[in-house]
Structures are given as structure tokens and as C-alpha cells.
Design a protein around this motif. Structure first.
Motif, PDB file in Angstrom:
ATOM      1  N   ALA A 160       4.872  14.484  -3.454  1.00 47.40           N
ATOM      2  CA  ALA A 160       4.527  15.867  -3.024  1.00 47.40           C
ATOM      3  C   ALA A 160       4.163  16.649  -4.181  1.00 47.40           C
ATOM      4  O   ALA A 160       3.009  17.335  -4.456  1.00 47.40           O
ATOM      5  N   VAL A 161       4.799  16.662  -5.323  1.00 46.58           N
ATOM      6  CA  VAL A 161       4.537  17.404  -6.565  1.00 46.58           C
ATOM      7  C   VAL A 161       3.201  16.642  -7.144  1.00 46.58           C
ATOM      8  O   VAL A 161       2.436  17.610  -7.553  1.00 46.58           O
ATOM      9  N   LEU A 162       3.106  15.512  -7.155  1.00 48.39           N
ATOM     10  CA  LEU A 162       1.639  14.857  -7.678  1.00 48.39           C
ATOM     11  C   LEU A 162       0.736  15.393  -6.755  1.00 48.39           C
ATOM     12  O   LEU A 162      -0.305  15.506  -7.458  1.00 48.39           O
ATOM     13  N   GLU A 163       0.686  15.171  -5.478  1.00 49.17           N
ATOM     14  CA  GLU A 163      -0.409  15.399  -4.575  1.00 49.17           C
ATOM     15  C   GLU A 163      -0.704  17.026  -4.788  1.00 49.17           C
ATOM     16  O   GLU A 163      -1.844  17.394  -4.787  1.00 49.17           O
ATOM     17  N   ARG A 164       0.431  17.953  -4.847  1.00 45.03           N
ATOM     18  CA  ARG A 164       0.119  19.345  -5.205  1.00 45.03           C
ATOM     19  C   ARG A 164      -0.476  19.481  -6.580  1.00 45.03           C
ATOM     20  O   ARG A 164      -1.610  20.240  -6.727  1.00 45.03           O
ATOM     21  N   ASP A 165      -0.221  18.938  -7.768  1.00 44.04           N
ATOM     22  CA  ASP A 165      -0.803  18.994  -8.946  1.00 44.04           C
ATOM     23  C   ASP A 165      -2.134  18.358  -8.794  1.00 44.04           C
ATOM     24  O   ASP A 165      -3.196  19.178  -9.460  1.00 44.04           O
TER      25      ASP A 165
ATOM     26  N   ALA B 114       0.794  -1.277  -0.024  1.00 40.63           N
ATOM     27  CA  ALA B 114      -0.084  -0.096   0.139  1.00 40.63           C
ATOM     28  C   ALA B 114       0.985   1.031  -0.055  1.00 40.63           C
ATOM     29  O   ALA B 114       0.673   2.379  -0.653  1.00 40.63           O
ATOM     30  N   SER B 115       2.116   1.301   0.773  1.00 45.48           N
ATOM     31  CA  SER B 115       2.899   2.366   0.757  1.00 45.48           C
ATOM     32  C   SER B 115       3.556   2.612  -0.478  1.00 45.48           C
ATOM     33  O   SER B 115       3.565   3.706  -1.150  1.00 45.48           O
ATOM     34  N   LEU B 116       3.746   1.647  -1.207  1.00 47.67           N
ATOM     35  CA  LEU B 116       4.587   1.770  -2.428  1.00 47.67           C
ATOM     36  C   LEU B 116       3.597   1.857  -3.557  1.00 47.67           C
ATOM     37  O   LEU B 116       3.783   3.223  -4.323  1.00 47.67           O
ATOM     38  N   ALA B 117       2.244   1.491  -3.521  1.00 47.64           N
ATOM     39  CA  ALA B 117       1.136   1.986  -4.399  1.00 47.64           C
ATOM     40  C   ALA B 117       0.892   3.703  -4.191  1.00 47.64           C
ATOM     41  O   ALA B 117       0.489   4.370  -5.092  1.00 47.64           O
ATOM     42  N   SER B 118       1.069   4.088  -2.946  1.00 48.77           N
ATOM     43  CA  SER B 118       0.636   5.557  -2.598  1.00 48.77           C
ATOM     44  C   SER B 118       1.689   6.455  -3.547  1.00 48.77           C
ATOM     45  O   SER B 118       1.392   7.615  -3.600  1.00 48.77           O
ATOM     46  N   TYR B 119       2.768   6.093  -3.829  1.00 54.10           N
ATOM     47  CA  TYR B 119       3.858   6.901  -4.601  1.00 54.10           C
ATOM     48  C   TYR B 119       3.588   6.936  -6.024  1.00 54.10           C
ATOM     49  O   TYR B 119       4.179   8.002  -6.757  1.00 54.10           O
ATOM     50  N   ASP B 120       2.575   6.038  -6.586  1.00 56.45           N
ATOM     51  CA  ASP B 120       2.039   6.264  -7.880  1.00 56.45           C
ATOM     52  C   ASP B 120       3.355   6.245  -8.919  1.00 56.45           C
ATOM     53  O   ASP B 120       3.405   7.267  -9.972  1.00 56.45           O
ATOM     54  N   ILE B 121       4.433   5.516  -8.953  1.00 53.15           N
ATOM     55  CA  ILE B 121       5.501   5.495  -9.497  1.00 53.15           C
ATOM     56  C   ILE B 121       5.710   4.225 -10.568  1.00 53.15           C
ATOM     57  O   ILE B 121       6.528   4.416 -11.567  1.00 53.15           O
TER      58      ILE B 121
ATOM     59  N   GLN C 265      -8.472  21.718  -7.519  1.00 51.31           N
ATOM     60  CA  GLN C 265      -9.229  23.346  -7.047  1.00 51.31           C
ATOM     61  C   GLN C 265      -9.605  23.949  -8.306  1.00 51.31           C
ATOM     62  O   GLN C 265     -10.566  24.514  -8.358  1.00 51.31           O
ATOM     63  N   LYS C 266      -8.627  23.822  -9.559  1.00 48.02           N
ATOM     64  CA  LYS C 266      -9.218  24.466 -10.837  1.00 48.02           C
ATOM     65  C   LYS C 266     -10.700  23.970 -11.277  1.00 48.02           C
ATOM     66  O   LYS C 266     -11.316  24.571 -11.747  1.00 48.02           O
ATOM     67  N   GLU C 267     -10.666  22.310 -11.174  1.00 49.08           N
ATOM     68  CA  GLU C 267     -12.086  21.844 -11.625  1.00 49.08           C
ATOM     69  C   GLU C 267     -13.243  22.539 -10.781  1.00 49.08           C
ATOM     70  O   GLU C 267     -14.029  22.760 -10.983  1.00 49.08           O
ATOM     71  N   GLY C 268     -12.936  22.623  -9.451  1.00 51.56           N
ATOM     72  CA  GLY C 268     -13.629  23.071  -8.482  1.00 51.56           C
ATOM     73  C   GLY C 268     -13.992  24.556  -8.705  1.00 51.56           C
ATOM     74  O   GLY C 268     -15.277  24.891  -8.814  1.00 51.56           O
ATOM     75  N   ASP C 269     -13.092  25.326  -9.190  1.00 52.77           N
ATOM     76  CA  ASP C 269     -13.226  26.678  -9.371  1.00 52.77           C
ATOM     77  C   ASP C 269     -14.117  26.848 -10.956  1.00 52.77           C
ATOM     78  O   ASP C 269     -14.921  27.697 -10.926  1.00 52.77           O
ATOM     79  N   ARG C 270     -13.805  26.103 -11.891  1.00 53.77           N
ATOM     80  CA  ARG C 270     -14.513  25.870 -12.977  1.00 53.77           C
ATOM     81  C   ARG C 270     -15.978  25.529 -12.654  1.00 53.77           C
ATOM     82  O   ARG C 270     -16.978  26.399 -13.293  1.00 53.77           O
ATOM     83  N   LYS C 271     -16.268  24.522 -11.967  1.00 51.69           N
ATOM     84  CA  LYS C 271     -17.560  24.331 -11.598  1.00 51.69           C
ATOM     85  C   LYS C 271     -18.175  25.422 -11.050  1.00 51.69           C
ATOM     86  O   LYS C 271     -19.502  25.705 -11.413  1.00 51.69           O
ATOM     87  N   ARG C 272     -17.630  26.065 -10.126  1.00 51.15           N
ATOM     88  CA  ARG C 272     -18.352  26.827  -9.175  1.00 51.15           C
ATOM     89  C   ARG C 272     -18.683  28.154 -10.191  1.00 51.15           C
ATOM     90  O   ARG C 272     -19.384  28.806 -10.120  1.00 51.15           O
ATOM     91  N   TYR C 273     -17.780  28.653 -11.017  1.00 51.77           N
ATOM     92  CA  TYR C 273     -17.925  29.399 -12.055  1.00 51.77           C
ATOM     93  C   TYR C 273     -19.067  29.144 -12.967  1.00 51.77           C
ATOM     94  O   TYR C 273     -19.950  30.110 -13.139  1.00 51.77           O
ATOM     95  N   GLU C 274     -19.098  28.079 -13.342  1.00 53.20           N
ATOM     96  CA  GLU C 274     -20.267  27.742 -14.073  1.00 53.20           C
ATOM     97  C   GLU C 274     -21.723  27.694 -13.388  1.00 53.20           C
ATOM     98  O   GLU C 274     -22.402  28.213 -13.950  1.00 53.20           O
TER      99      GLU C 274
END
Length: 509
Positions: A164-169, A14-21, A175-184
Motif C-alpha cells: 500500500a505504501v509503494l502504491e501510495r508513493d 502474479a500475486s507474488l510479483a504484485s508485492y514487488d518485494i 501526481q507530482k510528475e503530472g503536476d510538473r508537466k501540467r505546470y510546464e
């Protein structure tokens, strides 16, 4: 020797899978690390090996062609259970690896040194290893061992950074999707807000203690001014716009702001040119903001139409009562004239029948007047006419709701009068316990309904067909609206008759 059971540990996997590498493309940071490992340890092969459930996959590699192998070929799987470096100076002499296909066959590896790749929770995900085709009896030097450990930590640092970069992205994408839906959503709300013909506003209530004293218009839609007559209201207080606005408006909206319970009501706003409004009010936003959304429609025209209709109905009622009074006087006058005119007639039976028929017509007119002479209920006609002949115990009535036109009302009233008169003179009503059963129903005649009306007598003497054919008999034979459709039966149990006519004619006549 098979790989250790730890390779299939659920927590580790499970730990290995969490890195999605796994199965990702090469990355420069990992490639640089295996290059430094080869230089440091003076080996032709270096691998960043990640051990999954049924294979080992290489995130970075130098000097080794395959990008993965199965676990039967894995030496790194044995490094998972080591506390520190796993160093095997001659792979042919170690029971764990001497039968490994990579040792017994191509590429005939002989030396292995691997540093565990350990996450922050202590799970070992794989190893940074170096491999040589020649045995090394002395293994690694102390500086090489320390360097390999340091590079393994750098691998984990790269993996943590990558995660961390993947989680940030991912978070930014969400957030962008949420902003888009909120804007719509906001755009849809704005379009609806501006397009609806109903008035809408959001007000902020003002209180003196718990008593609502005023409200300010926070937001209004374009239809607001049309519906209320208030111009340039946004941002202003209602008491400034309409100083004498009734207190009940403030009380209602204040109650919504405090309780959160929506309300729906109709009320007149006298200060707003006595407009009637249909209002739906509900709390919006933070309860402490005391804001209320108000959706409303000016119903003044409808209310005025209702008032005019009520006045017209009241006037019609007065006219009907006056007409009823005059009709009764007219029938009384006709009856008096007939009595005076026919006083010398020796046979009083026809005179009595004539006056009784006048009375039946009077009863029918009373029923019609109750409906403004437009129509009458068949049930009401039956009850009104037969009430003059029998009590409730002698009568059974059953049938659906059917409206009669004015002509049919008069015709059926006279018909019922003749039937009841005959029942009183010759039929079931001669017996105090006799019974008259009146029923009706609708019958489908290929897409056109027909009214079927039944009269049945019980508890009296056997019915006998009369010898003569007087006016009463002729009236019965004429049927519901004078068009026939009659079946009469003189049974031992009593007189029976069935009348039928097209429903459309009965209702229009």
C-alpha cells in the motif's frame, strides 16, 4: 522429492510479483517477526521464505547464512500446498525431504515447521518457518503453533502495508510528475499567450433562450488591446464596451459555443473604428460553460491596400479602354491618310499589304492593352492574329504558357501576319481543308532557356521558294524579335519554318 507443481502456478506468481518485494533490502518489521518466531518456538533458525518460480528467497532470516536457495533445497515449497502448518519432526524420515541437500549435508537440518503466507485471494506465496538441527518428535506445542500462525499473518500484514505504501508513493510520484508537466504546459501556454502578436481572448457567451445577446471577456492577452483598441476589457461585457457592436459577431460566437464547430472568417467591426479582422473561433472547456476562444488579427491595413489596389486596377482599366479607343482611331486615321495618299498608285498590292500590317499592329496593341501594356501571352497573340485569316478547323495550336514583352508582342504579331498572308495566297489556306500547325516549346541551352517557335503547313500545294525578296520575306527572315534565328523549308507537303530566340530577350523586349 521435487517441489509440487503449484510452485509455478501463474496466478500465485502474479500475486507474488504484485508485492514487488523480491530482492529488496532487509526491513525491520520482517526482521522483528523472525526474531519473535525463534524465541517463541525455541529454534536457532527462522525464515520469511517467498517461493518464486525457480528459487526461494528470504525476506528476513536468523541463523541461516544464504539469502536464497534453489527449489531442490526448499522445504518451504512443500508448505505451499498445505491447508495449515507443515510440521516435519524429523526431515530424514519424510519422503519429501530425506534427500534434500540441506538434510543430507551442511547444515544438516532435522526439524521444520512452517506457517503458510496466504494473500486475500488464498494464494500461498511462501511461509514463515522455524528450523532446528535436532529432531523434535513432539513437534510444536499448541501455543507455539498458534503463535507461528499469528506471526505468519503479521508477515502478510507487513507485506500488504508495504504494498500500500509503494502504491501510495507511486501514485504521489505520478501526481507530482503530472503536476510538473501540467505546470510546464501552463507555463508554456502562458508564455505563448503573452508573447504572440495576434490578439487572443476567451469569452463567455450570454443567451436569451437560444439567441446570443452578449459576451464577457474572461481572459485576454497583452496584444488584445493593440489589435482591438479596447482598453481594460477583462471581466467586462462587450455591449458595455461597444454598445453598437454588430449582432453578427454575437451570432457567430454563439453558434460556436452551442455547436462546438470552429469557424474561420474575415469581417469588419464598424464599432471598433471599422477594423477588419481575420478570426479563428473555437469552443473551450465544458460545453455548458458556453466559452469560446478567439484568435484574431487586425487586417485593416491589408484590406485598405487591397481596396486601393482594386481602385487602381479599375482606374487602369478605364485608362486602357480610353487608350484602346484612341489607338484604334489613330490607326483608322493613318489608314485613311494612306488610302488617300496612295490612291493614285496603280499597283494596289503594296497598298493592301500596308493596310493589313497596320491591322496586325492594331490587333497586337489590343492584346497588350488587356495586360496594361506590361506583357502578353504568346497563345493569346497567336489566337488574336490568326483569327483574322482562318477558322478553328484550319488551325492547330499547342505550347506552354509564355509571356512576351511589348516589343516581342508587336514583332511576333507582324511575323504571324506575314506567315498567314503567305499561307492564304500561296500555301495551305488555298485549300478549304488546309491546315496550319503552330507549336512552340522551351529548349535548355546550358542553363539558359530558348524559345523555339514552329510554323508548319499541310494540305496545300507544294511550297516553292519565291524568286524575289520582298518586305514580307525580309520580315520573316528577321525572326521573332528581329535578331534572326530562322530556318525556313519549302517542302512538297508545304511551307515550314522554325524560329528561335533567347527566352529572356523575348520576355524583356
Amino acid at each position: 522429492m521435487p517441489p509440487p507443481p503449484y510452485t509455478t502456478d501463474a496466478t500465485r506468481l502474479a500475486s507474488l510479483a504484485s508485492y514487488d518485494i523480491l530482492d529488496t533490502p532487509p526491513e525491520q518489521g520482517f526482521d522483528d517477526i523472525v526474531g519473535l518466531a525463534c524465541l517463541l518456538c525455541e529454534t536457532p533458525v527462522a525464515l520469511v521464505s517467498l517461493v518464486a518460480g525457480n528459487r526461494q528467497w528470504f525476506k528476513a532470516r536468523i541463523g541461516f547464512e544464504p539469502c536464497e536457495t534453489d527449489l531442490d533445497r526448499s522445504v518451504c515449497a512443500h508448505a505451499l500446498v498445505e491447508d495449515d502448518l507443515l510440521v516435519i519432526t524429523d526431515l530424514r524420515n519424510d519422503e519429501r525431504t530425506r534427500e534434500n541437500p540441506l538434510v543430507t549435508g551442511e547444515p544438516h537440518i532435522r526439524f521444520y515447521a512452517g506457517a503458510p503466507l496466504r494473500d486475500v485471494d488464498g494464494n500461498v506465496l511462501g511461509s514463515l518457518c522455524v528450523i532446528d538441527g535436532t529432531p523434535r518428535p513432539g513437534g510444536l506445542t499448541a501455543s507455539q503453533a498458534d503463535g507461528l500462525r499469528a506471526l505468519a499473518r503479521q508477515v502478510m500484514t507487513q507485506m500488504h502495508l508495504r504494498k500500500a505504501v509503494l502504491e501510495r508513493d507511486t501514485a504521489m510520484s505520478r501526481q507530482k510528475e503530472g503536476d510538473r508537466k501540467r505546470y510546464e504546459s501552463e507555463e508554456q501556454y502562458r508564455l505563448l499567450f503573452e508573447a504572440i502578436e495576434d490578439g487572443f481572448c476567451i469569452v463567455e457567451m450570454k443567451f436569451d433562450g437560444d439567441v446570443p445577446t452578449d459576451y464577457r471577456f474572461v481572459e485576454i492577452n497583452p496584444a488584445f488591446a493593440t489589435q482591438t483598441g479596447l482598453v481594460d476589457a477583462q471581466g467586462k461585457w462587450m455591449r458595455d464596451l461597444a454598445p453598437n457592436h454588430e449582432q453578427h459577431w454575437f451570432d457567430i460566437y454563439g453558434g460556436v459555443a452551442l455547436s462546438g464547430e470552429p469557424v474561420r472568417f474575415e469581417h469588419v467591426a464598424k464599432e471598433l473604428s471599422e477594423r477588419w479582422f481575420d478570426v479563428h473561433a473555437f469552443r473551450v472547456g465544458d460545453p455548458n460553460s458556453h466559452r469560446v476562444g478567439i484568435l484574431f488579427t487586425d487586417k485593416s491595413e491589408r484590406k485598405e491596400a487591397e481596396n486601393l489596389k482594386w481602385l487602381a486596377e479599375e482606374a487602369q482599366t478605364v485608362r486602357n479602354e480610353e487608350l484602346s479607343h484612341r489607338m484604334k482611331n489613330t490607326f483608322a486615321m493613318v489608314q485613311a491618310i494612306a488610302t488617300q495618299t496612295l490612291r493614285s498608285v496603280a499597283d494596289r498590292a503594296p497598298v493592301g499589304a500596308f493596310t493589313d500590317r497596320l491591322h496586325a499592329l492594331s490587333t497586337a496593341h489590343d492584346v497588350l492593352l488587356q495586360q496594361s501594356w506590361s506583357n502578353a501571352s504568346l497563345g493569346d497573340v497567336v489566337s488574336a492574329v490568326l483569327a483574322n485569316f482562318m477558322s478553328a478547323k484550319n488551325l492547330a495550336v499547342d505550347g506552354p504558357s509564355v509571356d512576351l514583352g511589348p516589343r516581342a508582342t508587336l514583332s511576333i504579331s507582324l511575323l504571324l501576319h506575314e506567315l498567314a498572308t503567305n499561307a492564304t495566297k500561296y500555301g495551305s489556306l488555298l485549300n478549304p481543308d488546309g491546315l496550319v500547325i503552330v507549336t512552340w516549346h522551351l529548349r535548355d541551352l546550358g542553363g539558359e532557356d530558348e524559345l523555339v517557335f514552329n510554323w508548319k503547313e499541310k494540305g496545300g500545294p507544294p511550297a516553292v521558294e519565291p524568286n524575289g525578296k520582298g518586305f514580307g520575306s525580309k520580315l520573316i527572315r528577321m525572326g521573332l524579335i528581329g535578331t534572326g534565328g530562322v530556318d525556313v523549308r519549302f517542302e512538297p507537303s508545304g511551307f515550314e519554318a522554325e524560329f528561335h530566340a533567347p527566352l529572356a530577350q523575348v520576355q524583356m523586349s
